[in-house]
Scaffold this motif. Structure first.
Motif, mmCIF file in Angstrom:
data_model
loop_
_atom_site.group_PDB
_atom_site.id
_atom_site.type_symbol
_atom_site.label_atom_id
_atom_site.label_comp_id
_atom_site.label_asym_id
_atom_site.label_seq_id
_atom_site.Cartn_x
_atom_site.Cartn_y
_atom_site.Cartn_z
ATOM 1 N N GLN A 163 0.736 -1.315 -0.032
ATOM 2 C CA GLN A 163 0.062 0.069 0.246
ATOM 3 C C GLN A 163 0.900 1.235 0.046
ATOM 4 O OE1 GLN A 163 -2.909 0.156 3.373
ATOM 5 N NE2 GLN A 163 -3.652 2.201 2.675
ATOM 6 N N LEU A 164 0.679 2.038 -0.861
ATOM 7 C CA LEU A 164 1.411 3.368 -0.971
ATOM 8 C C LEU A 164 0.878 4.795 -0.241
ATOM 9 C CD1 LEU A 164 2.222 3.206 -4.923
ATOM 10 C CD2 LEU A 164 3.590 1.924 -3.067
ATOM 11 N N ASN A 165 1.935 5.211 0.198
ATOM 12 C CA ASN A 165 1.453 6.762 0.627
ATOM 13 C C ASN A 165 1.364 7.792 -0.106
ATOM 14 O OD1 ASN A 165 4.148 7.358 0.326
ATOM 15 N ND2 ASN A 165 4.812 7.229 2.411
ATOM 16 N N ILE A 166 1.313 8.850 0.123
ATOM 17 C CA ILE A 166 0.958 10.051 -0.780
ATOM 18 C C ILE A 166 2.249 10.368 -1.400
ATOM 19 C CG2 ILE A 166 -1.029 10.905 0.500
ATOM 20 C CD1 ILE A 166 0.799 13.077 1.311
ATOM 21 N N SER A 167 3.462 9.821 -1.150
ATOM 22 C CA SER A 167 4.779 9.976 -1.638
ATOM 23 C C SER A 167 5.105 8.775 -2.753
ATOM 24 C CB SER A 167 5.695 10.023 -0.777
ATOM 25 O OG SER A 167 5.630 11.335 0.302
ATOM 26 N N GLY A 168 4.111 7.890 -2.820
ATOM 27 C CA GLY A 168 4.501 6.625 -3.591
ATOM 28 C C GLY A 168 5.210 5.436 -2.899
ATOM 29 N N LEU A 169 5.411 5.617 -1.743
ATOM 30 C CA LEU A 169 6.328 4.725 -1.013
ATOM 31 C C LEU A 169 5.504 3.674 -0.196
ATOM 32 C CD1 LEU A 169 8.741 6.879 0.784
ATOM 33 C CD2 LEU A 169 8.769 6.014 -1.526
ATOM 34 N N ASP A 170 5.914 2.184 -0.428
ATOM 35 C CA ASP A 170 5.038 1.374 0.347
ATOM 36 C C ASP A 170 5.671 1.305 1.900
ATOM 37 O OD1 ASP A 170 7.428 -0.289 0.417
ATOM 38 O OD2 ASP A 170 6.657 -1.263 -1.491
ATOM 39 N N LYS A 171 4.981 0.314 2.654
ATOM 40 C CA LYS A 171 5.457 0.251 4.131
ATOM 41 C C LYS A 171 6.934 -0.069 4.338
ATOM 42 C CE LYS A 171 0.992 -0.349 6.183
ATOM 43 N NZ LYS A 171 0.009 -1.268 7.037
ATOM 44 N N VAL A 172 7.404 -1.038 3.455
ATOM 45 C CA VAL A 172 8.868 -1.391 3.437
ATOM 46 C C VAL A 172 9.643 -0.228 3.241
ATOM 47 C CG1 VAL A 172 10.767 -2.918 2.632
ATOM 48 C CG2 VAL A 172 8.333 -3.766 2.971
ATOM 49 N N GLN A 173 9.445 0.488 2.074
ATOM 50 C CA GLN A 173 10.071 1.737 1.859
ATOM 51 C C GLN A 173 10.337 2.628 2.852
ATOM 52 O OE1 GLN A 173 8.134 2.184 -1.798
ATOM 53 N NE2 GLN A 173 9.720 1.628 -3.111
ATOM 54 N N VAL A 174 9.199 2.978 3.536
ATOM 55 C CA VAL A 174 9.074 3.824 4.607
ATOM 56 C C VAL A 174 9.745 3.470 5.657
ATOM 57 C CG1 VAL A 174 7.436 5.036 6.389
ATOM 58 C CG2 VAL A 174 6.693 4.803 3.919
ATOM 59 N N ALA A 175 9.838 2.072 6.201
ATOM 60 C CA ALA A 175 10.500 1.982 7.319
ATOM 61 C C ALA A 175 11.943 1.709 7.292
ATOM 62 C CB ALA A 175 9.942 0.381 7.532
ATOM 63 N N ILE A 176 12.403 1.553 5.732
ATOM 64 C CA ILE A 176 13.836 1.865 5.580
ATOM 65 C C ILE A 176 14.217 3.282 5.268
ATOM 66 C CG2 ILE A 176 15.431 1.778 3.480
ATOM 67 C CD1 ILE A 176 14.177 -1.015 2.824
ATOM 68 N N LYS A 177 13.230 4.175 4.981
ATOM 69 C CA LYS A 177 13.541 5.623 4.907
ATOM 70 C C LYS A 177 13.680 6.121 6.521
ATOM 71 C CE LYS A 177 12.234 9.949 2.822
ATOM 72 N NZ LYS A 177 11.260 10.659 2.045
ATOM 73 N N ARG A 178 12.854 5.643 7.214
ATOM 74 C CA ARG A 178 12.950 5.908 8.642
ATOM 75 C C ARG A 178 14.179 5.647 9.162
ATOM 76 N NH1 ARG A 178 6.827 3.933 10.340
ATOM 77 N NH2 ARG A 178 5.755 5.533 9.344
#
Length: 277
Positions: A4-19
């Motif tokens: 599931q993508l957020n408004i920046s086009g990132l999925d949950k895995v990508q968001v966690a990695i970015k954090r």
């Protein structure tokens, strides 16, 4: 869903990695590793993020043997720590119960503070805490800061995603900064990640366990079953209760218990109140 993508086009895995990448400290993260499914996920995410870290597991003395074997076999890089009192003596459930003069209960869980939450002082700690685990954890934020005060600077954990902002929350432990990169993951997200990336996990999950923790934990609905499954631990609890009763007798307080078995029966009935307490 993980994809599931957020408004920046990132999925949950990508968001966690970015954090993880966003807050990487110069000395690397202190990963609080429990051996459970969430810990296995955050350790894998830290590898995927390419961040520097060292992982630590607190040996509580009441850990399921299968969990210890799993960690040693699949995560040899994890440092197994043994919590200690200020005088250097190792903290165990067996000496903690007589010291506290009561068994741990749902309302008085002193054991977690002594056995599980030590370590990482002054470090930026990464945990697998998730909102979905309990109502209490739903009050936790993705980034928690502590400087021993109750006020401080507000920080967004995901600056480019306003729908996923969380404010920093101050942790009771002085000097400890905590990052919870999978704070918004559901149970199904965790298992989807494990299957997708072939992440090894402890076999106890295949035996009906949904969460792994200390044998006999008063928060568990299976504590009586666990003590029957692990009779050595049940005997150790009874010995600790016997020593506890001796300490209570020195104070002239029997608390209505005559034998270690009395304490065990009360404890397994989810007792959370007693005349003494």
């Amino acid at each position: 869903m993980l994809n599931q993508l957020n408004i920046s086009g990132l999925d949950k895995v990508q968001v966690a990695i970015k954090r993880l990448q966003l807050f990487e400290p110069p000395d690397g993260y202190y990963v609080a590793f429990s051996g459970g499914k969430d810990s296995c996920v955050i350790k894998t995410l830290a590898d995927m993020a390419g961040v520097k870290y060292d992982a630590h597991y607190n040996h509580t003395s009441v850990d399921p043997p299968e969990l210890i074997y799993f960690i040693r076999e699949n995560h040899p890089d994890v440092k197994i720590e043994y919590p200690r009192y200020p005088d250097g003596i190792r903290v165990t459930m067996w000496n903690l119960i007589p010291k506290k003069k009561m068994p741990p209960t749902r309302l008085v869980r002193y054991c977690c503070r002594y056995l599980k939450e030590s370590g990482g002082e002054g470090r930026f700690t990464v945990t697998g805490v998730r909102w979905a685990e309990s109502s209490k954890r739903r009050s936790r934020s993705g980034l928690e800061l502590s400087n021993g005060t109750k006020t401080g600077k507000r920080i967004r954990i995901d600056p480019d995603n306003p729908n996923n902002e969380e404010l920093a929350r101050y942790c009771p432990t002085k000097g400890k900064h905590i990052l919870n990169p999978i704070i918004d993951w559901l149970d199904e997200d965790v298992w989807e990640f494990i299957r997708k990336y072939n992440v090894p996990y402890c076999k106890l999950y295949d035996q009906g366990y949904t969460r792994l923790g200390c044998i006999g934990c008063p928060m568990s609905t299976k504590n009586a079953e666990e003590l029957e499954k692990y009779p050595k631990f049940k005997r150790n609890y009874l010995r600790a209760f016997e020593k506890m009763l001796i300490e209570l007798e020195k104070l002239g307080k029997t608390a209505g218990w005559q034998t270690p078995e009395d304490v065990m029966n009360w404890w397994l009935q989810k007792g959370v109140q007693h005349d003494q307490f």
